[in-house]
Design a protein around this motif. Structure first.
Motif, PDB file in Angstrom:
ATOM      1  N   UNK A  21       8.961   3.092   0.002  1.00 32.92           N
ATOM      2  CA  UNK A  21       8.697   4.633  -0.042  1.00 32.92           C
ATOM      3  C   UNK A  21       7.251   4.778   0.172  1.00 32.92           C
ATOM      4  N   UNK A  22       6.457   4.005  -0.641  1.00 36.13           N
ATOM      5  CA  UNK A  22       4.940   4.175  -0.490  1.00 36.13           C
ATOM      6  C   UNK A  22       4.558   3.861   1.155  1.00 36.13           C
ATOM      7  N   UNK A  23       5.077   3.038   1.455  1.00 35.94           N
ATOM      8  CA  UNK A  23       4.424   2.926   3.050  1.00 35.94           C
ATOM      9  C   UNK A  23       5.127   3.999   3.945  1.00 35.94           C
ATOM     10  N   UNK A  24       6.264   4.284   3.728  1.00 34.61           N
ATOM     11  CA  UNK A  24       6.892   5.308   4.735  1.00 34.61           C
ATOM     12  C   UNK A  24       6.128   6.761   4.387  1.00 34.61           C
ATOM     13  N   UNK A  25       5.768   7.132   3.187  1.00 35.10           N
ATOM     14  CA  UNK A  25       5.321   8.315   2.811  1.00 35.10           C
ATOM     15  C   UNK A  25       3.861   8.445   3.101  1.00 35.10           C
ATOM     16  N   UNK A  26       2.950   7.470   2.769  1.00 35.34           N
ATOM     17  CA  UNK A  26       1.544   7.414   3.043  1.00 35.34           C
ATOM     18  C   UNK A  26       1.233   7.362   4.781  1.00 35.34           C
ATOM     19  N   UNK A  27       1.772   6.219   5.348  1.00 35.89           N
ATOM     20  CA  UNK A  27       1.944   6.015   6.838  1.00 35.89           C
ATOM     21  C   UNK A  27       0.449   5.541   7.098  1.00 35.89           C
ATOM     22  N   UNK A  28       0.183   5.594   8.185  1.00 29.46           N
ATOM     23  CA  UNK A  28      -1.235   5.069   8.922  1.00 29.46           C
ATOM     24  C   UNK A  28      -1.446   3.576   8.697  1.00 29.46           C
ATOM     25  N   UNK A  29      -2.816   3.438   8.380  1.00 30.51           N
ATOM     26  CA  UNK A  29      -3.207   1.741   8.386  1.00 30.51           C
ATOM     27  C   UNK A  29      -2.500   1.405   7.166  1.00 30.51           C
ATOM     28  N   UNK A  30      -2.126   2.128   6.047  1.00 30.13           N
ATOM     29  CA  UNK A  30      -1.478   1.372   4.950  1.00 30.13           C
ATOM     30  C   UNK A  30      -0.145   1.084   5.275  1.00 30.13           C
ATOM     31  N   UNK A  31       0.515   1.945   5.946  1.00 27.89           N
ATOM     32  CA  UNK A  31       1.946   1.589   6.432  1.00 27.89           C
ATOM     33  C   UNK A  31       1.663   0.622   7.398  1.00 27.89           C
ATOM     34  N   UNK A  32       0.844   0.165   8.465  1.00 27.33           N
ATOM     35  CA  UNK A  32       0.876  -0.943   9.196  1.00 27.33           C
ATOM     36  C   UNK A  32       0.397  -2.137   8.343  1.00 27.33           C
ATOM     37  N   UNK A  33      -0.426  -2.199   7.505  1.00 24.33           N
ATOM     38  CA  UNK A  33      -0.753  -3.266   6.914  1.00 24.33           C
ATOM     39  C   UNK A  33       0.491  -3.884   5.773  1.00 24.33           C
ATOM     40  N   UNK A  34       1.166  -2.966   5.270  1.00 30.24           N
ATOM     41  CA  UNK A  34       2.508  -3.224   4.397  1.00 30.24           C
ATOM     42  C   UNK A  34       3.459  -3.617   5.248  1.00 30.24           C
TER      43      UNK A  34
END
Length: 305
Positions: free
Chosen positions: A127-140
């Motif tokens: 949920x956090x990965x999909x909602x925040x997106x961007x670099x955080x999503x790529x890292x996760x």
């Protein structure tokens, strides 16, 4: 030029005329409608009944029985099924029926616990990965790719070698990698829903990101999540049974279904029933859970209304 109207068009109608074109439709919630469609699936409903019966037997059977899972009767070794011992006894004279029920406690506990833990981790992480997106999503997601590249069975074996053969080690080993699929599913659902009107409206009126994620996006993704959850349970049960069968799972005298099958494999030629009972329990449970998962998939899919 004035228009002439028919006065009868503006007369009040009585109650019978008001409801002449009214079609009464019973109001149902989403889950009430899903339950109605689930009941129409005979295999899924049968699977739910079977799982309920197995759980009830596993809880109350050993309590009500006069036999214990580790009780030994040397005079009744390898006996065939009878009124005294419904499924016979093993090579030590222990009642197989009670050991099957006790094994159900262990196997089902590991299956449901592993699925529940993986559900929580997967929802939060995905949920956090999909909602925040961007670099955080790529890292996760790269972390998930690294974990996914290692065979899940390797995690289980390594953890059991370090912490020993017990329920906690098996549960930890299964949960290390089983949440990955749930996280990917939740991430995809959240990324699909986060730009829709209801999510944007919640953001505009001042709802926090946490509330939008868990109160709106996750709730609207519960259909696929529940289906995936029901399919994770038999997978965890099979993993535990396989580990116990090959001798690195639950230690004696505790009895899971895999342990019972492993203990009886030496007698497969002289007393094959001792192998058939735990294998049948595993197969029936896994089939029932898969039927429930398929039924929930059809019942919770709004396109199949």
């Amino acid at each position: 030029m004035s228009q002439v109207y028919d006065k009868s068009l503006f007369e009040k109608l009585d109650d019978s005329e008001k409801n002449s074109d009214f079609i009464a439709v019973e109001s149902k919630t989403y889950f009430q409608d899903a339950w109605k469609r689930f009941k129409q699936n005979k295999l899924a409903l049968g699977g739910l009944v079977v799982i309920t019966i197995i759980i009830l037997f596993a809880i109350f059977g050993p309590i009500l029985s006069s036999y214990s899972y580790d009780g030994v009767d040397a005079s009744m070794r390898n006996s065939l099924p009878s009124l005294k011992h419904w499924m016979g006894t093993d090579k030590f004279g222990r009642d197989i029926f009670i050991r099957i029920l006790y094994g159900a406690r262990i196997s089902l506990s590991i299956g449901f616990a592993a699925a529940g833990i993986s559900l929580v981790i997967g929802i939060v992480y995905g949920g956090i990965s999909g909602y925040v997106g961007g670099k955080l999503d790529m890292f996760m997601m790269r972390i998930i790719d690294i974990l996914y590249s290692i065979p899940s069975m390797l995690y289980v074996i390594l953890i059991m070698l370090v912490f020993g053969s017990n329920m906690q080690s098996i549960l930890l080993g299964i949960c290390v990698s089983s949440w990955i699929g749930m996280a990917r599913l939740v991430r995809g659902q959240v990324m699909t829903l986060k730009n829709q009107e209801f999510a944007l409206a919640s953001y505009v009126i001042g709802a926090s990101r946490t509330r939008i994620l868990f109160k709106h996006l996750i709730i609207n993704s519960m259909g696929p999540i529940i289906v995936s959850l029901t399919l994770m349970i038999p997978s965890a049960i099979f993993t535990e049974s396989f580990l116990s069968f090959v001798g690195i799972g639950i230690s004696a005298p505790m009895a899971s279904w895999g342990t019972l099958a492993s203990d009886a494999k030496a007698l497969i030629e002289t007393n094959p029933l001792q192998v058939i009972w735990p294998v049948a329990a595993i197969c029936i449970t896994m089939l029932s859970l898969n039927f429930i998962g398929d039924g929930l998939g059809d019942a919770l899919d709004p396109k199949k209304k």
